[in-house]
Design a protein around this motif. Structure first.
Motif, short mmCIF file in Angstrom:
data_model
loop_
_atom_site.label_atom_id
_atom_site.label_comp_id
_atom_site.label_asym_id
_atom_site.label_seq_id
_atom_site.Cartn_x
_atom_site.Cartn_y
_atom_site.Cartn_z
N ARG A 1 1.29 -0.87 0.00
CA ARG A 1 -0.14 -0.04 0.16
C ARG A 1 0.97 0.88 0.03
N GLN A 2 2.35 0.84 1.01
CA GLN A 2 3.16 2.38 1.33
C GLN A 2 3.80 2.41 0.11
N ILE A 3 4.18 1.61 -1.13
CA ILE A 3 5.02 1.68 -2.76
C ILE A 3 3.95 2.20 -4.06
N VAL A 4 2.92 1.47 -3.37
CA VAL A 4 1.49 2.09 -4.63
C VAL A 4 1.01 3.86 -4.25
N GLU A 5 1.26 3.78 -3.22
CA GLU A 5 0.97 5.81 -2.89
C GLU A 5 1.63 6.30 -3.08
N GLU A 6 3.35 5.42 -2.23
CA GLU A 6 4.09 6.37 -3.34
C GLU A 6 4.25 6.86 -4.13
N ILE A 7 3.71 5.96 -5.23
CA ILE A 7 4.25 6.33 -7.03
C ILE A 7 3.01 6.80 -7.29
#
Length: 362
Positions: free
Chosen positions: A210-216
């Motif tokens: 979830r964090q990686i997707v939000e970062e992207i």
């Protein structure tokens, strides 16, 4: 250098215009008459500022498509036909497949960058993080001093949520999520227009995913690059992707806006994928698997490759390979006009004769 100076918008084509156009791309594995045809005339368009999700079962050709489009396909992979047109900020179109080695080296990481599958193995274990990012910058900008390159590396780490003090860490000193962020920072170091992410959340827990997707998503908003996000998890694409292309056995079988694929899948395979994971909200529903197994790429059936597993297959499905075309409803529905499906069930003559199955017509 600060994170705000990493991207300087330049005059050129507007948002929404094609930045990468893959046309009739075919790839074989092997060089003899019995070579395996893993991609067959695949066409796909990525628009400027768009996040395009590329989904499908393992082995369907997602990564092969990405590596072929960037000319990173290792032997015995062989591109047999097609073109990959890249449009720069100046509006000039270039066929990536016909670039010289020098041109290709210059354009990589500046025009298109890739975050490889498995950050755990993509970083060199014997070099510090800062050096690895700085070396990539210096390879393309040799007049930059190493001190400035390290300053840029520090700004890039801050941009993806990692403290600049981590520049001197080795990869083994970082968690899996942090290593993935380092790979994203490295890919964005030269302000590319296209970022290809090959299953960037593999081997990460759901919180880190979830964090990686939000970062992207946040970086895309800030920097304005386009993204091809490759995954086998369709549910992961619903929140981040503007458009989703579903792959099966080396073909694109459905290409539509993300919410349209999620709410109204037209291809039986798309529908089956979406019923393979539980909904995050709404009513409970029974999970159903997809019967059978993907076809042997060396012994493909003559018609639709999904026909042996499809509950709606007809005789024409087993005999004629369908093309990726608008649906029978395209002329009556603005939403359908933006969708392409490779399925005989959406042929206007068949729909007029018997109607679509309920789950494909709602």
């Amino acid at each position: 250098m600060t994170a705000s100076t990493l991207h300087v918008p330049q005059a050129g084509p507007g948002v929404g215009e094609p930045v990468l156009e893959i046309e009739n791309l075919s790839v074989d594995y092997g060089y003899t008459d019995d070579a395996t045809h893993v991609l067959r005339d695949v066409s796909l368009t990525l628009h400027r500022g768009e996040v395009l999700g590329l989904a499908g079962e393992s082995g369907c050709g997602k990564s092969t498509l990405a590596y072929a489009a960037t000319r990173l396909l290792p032997p015995p992979g062989l591109i047999t036909s097609g073109s990959v047109q890249f449009t720069g900020r100046d509006g000039v179109r270039t066929d990536v497949l016909r670039q010289s080695d020098a041109e290709l080296r210059a354009s990589r990481w500046q025009d298109m960058a890739i975050v490889f599958q498995g950050a755990m193995n993509s970083l060199n274990p014997v070099y510090r993080i800062g050096r690895q990012i700085a070396d990539g910058i210096l390879a393309h900008q040799p007049r930059t001093s190493r001190r400035d390159a390290l300053d840029q590396a520090a700004a890039l780490l801050e941009m993806v949520g990692i403290n600049a003090d981590r520049l001197r860490d080795y990869p083994h000193q970082l968690s899996g999520g942090m290593r993935q962020r380092v790979m994203i920072a490295m890919a964005l170091a030269l302000d590319p227009q296209v970022l290809i992410m090959d299953e960037p959340t593999t081997a990460l827990d759901v919180v880190m995913q979830r964090q990686i997707v939000e970062e992207i998503a946040e970086l895309r908003e800030r920097l304005g690059f386009s993204v091809i996000f490759i995954t086998h998890d369709v549910s992961l694409l619903i929140e981040i992707a503007d458009r989703i292309a579903i792959m099966y056995a080396g073909d694109i079988v459905e290409d539509a806006r993300a919410q349209d694929v999620y709410r109204r899948p037209r291809h039986p395979y798309s529908s089956a994928l979406l019923h393979s994971f539980p909904p995050l909200r709404g009513e409970r529903r029974e999970l159903t698997g997809i019967p059978g197994a993907p076809p042997d790429m060396q012994k493909m059936p003559p018609g639709c490759p999904f026909a042996p597993r499809c509950p709606h297959a007809t005789d024409v499905c087993r005999q004629v390979h369908p093309g990726l075309t608008p649906t029978a409803l395209a002329g009556r529905d603005d939403v359908e006009a933006a969708r392409r499906v490779a399925c005989h069930l959406h042929d206007p003559a068949l729909v007029g004769a018997s109607g679509l199955p309920d789950e494909l017509a709602r």
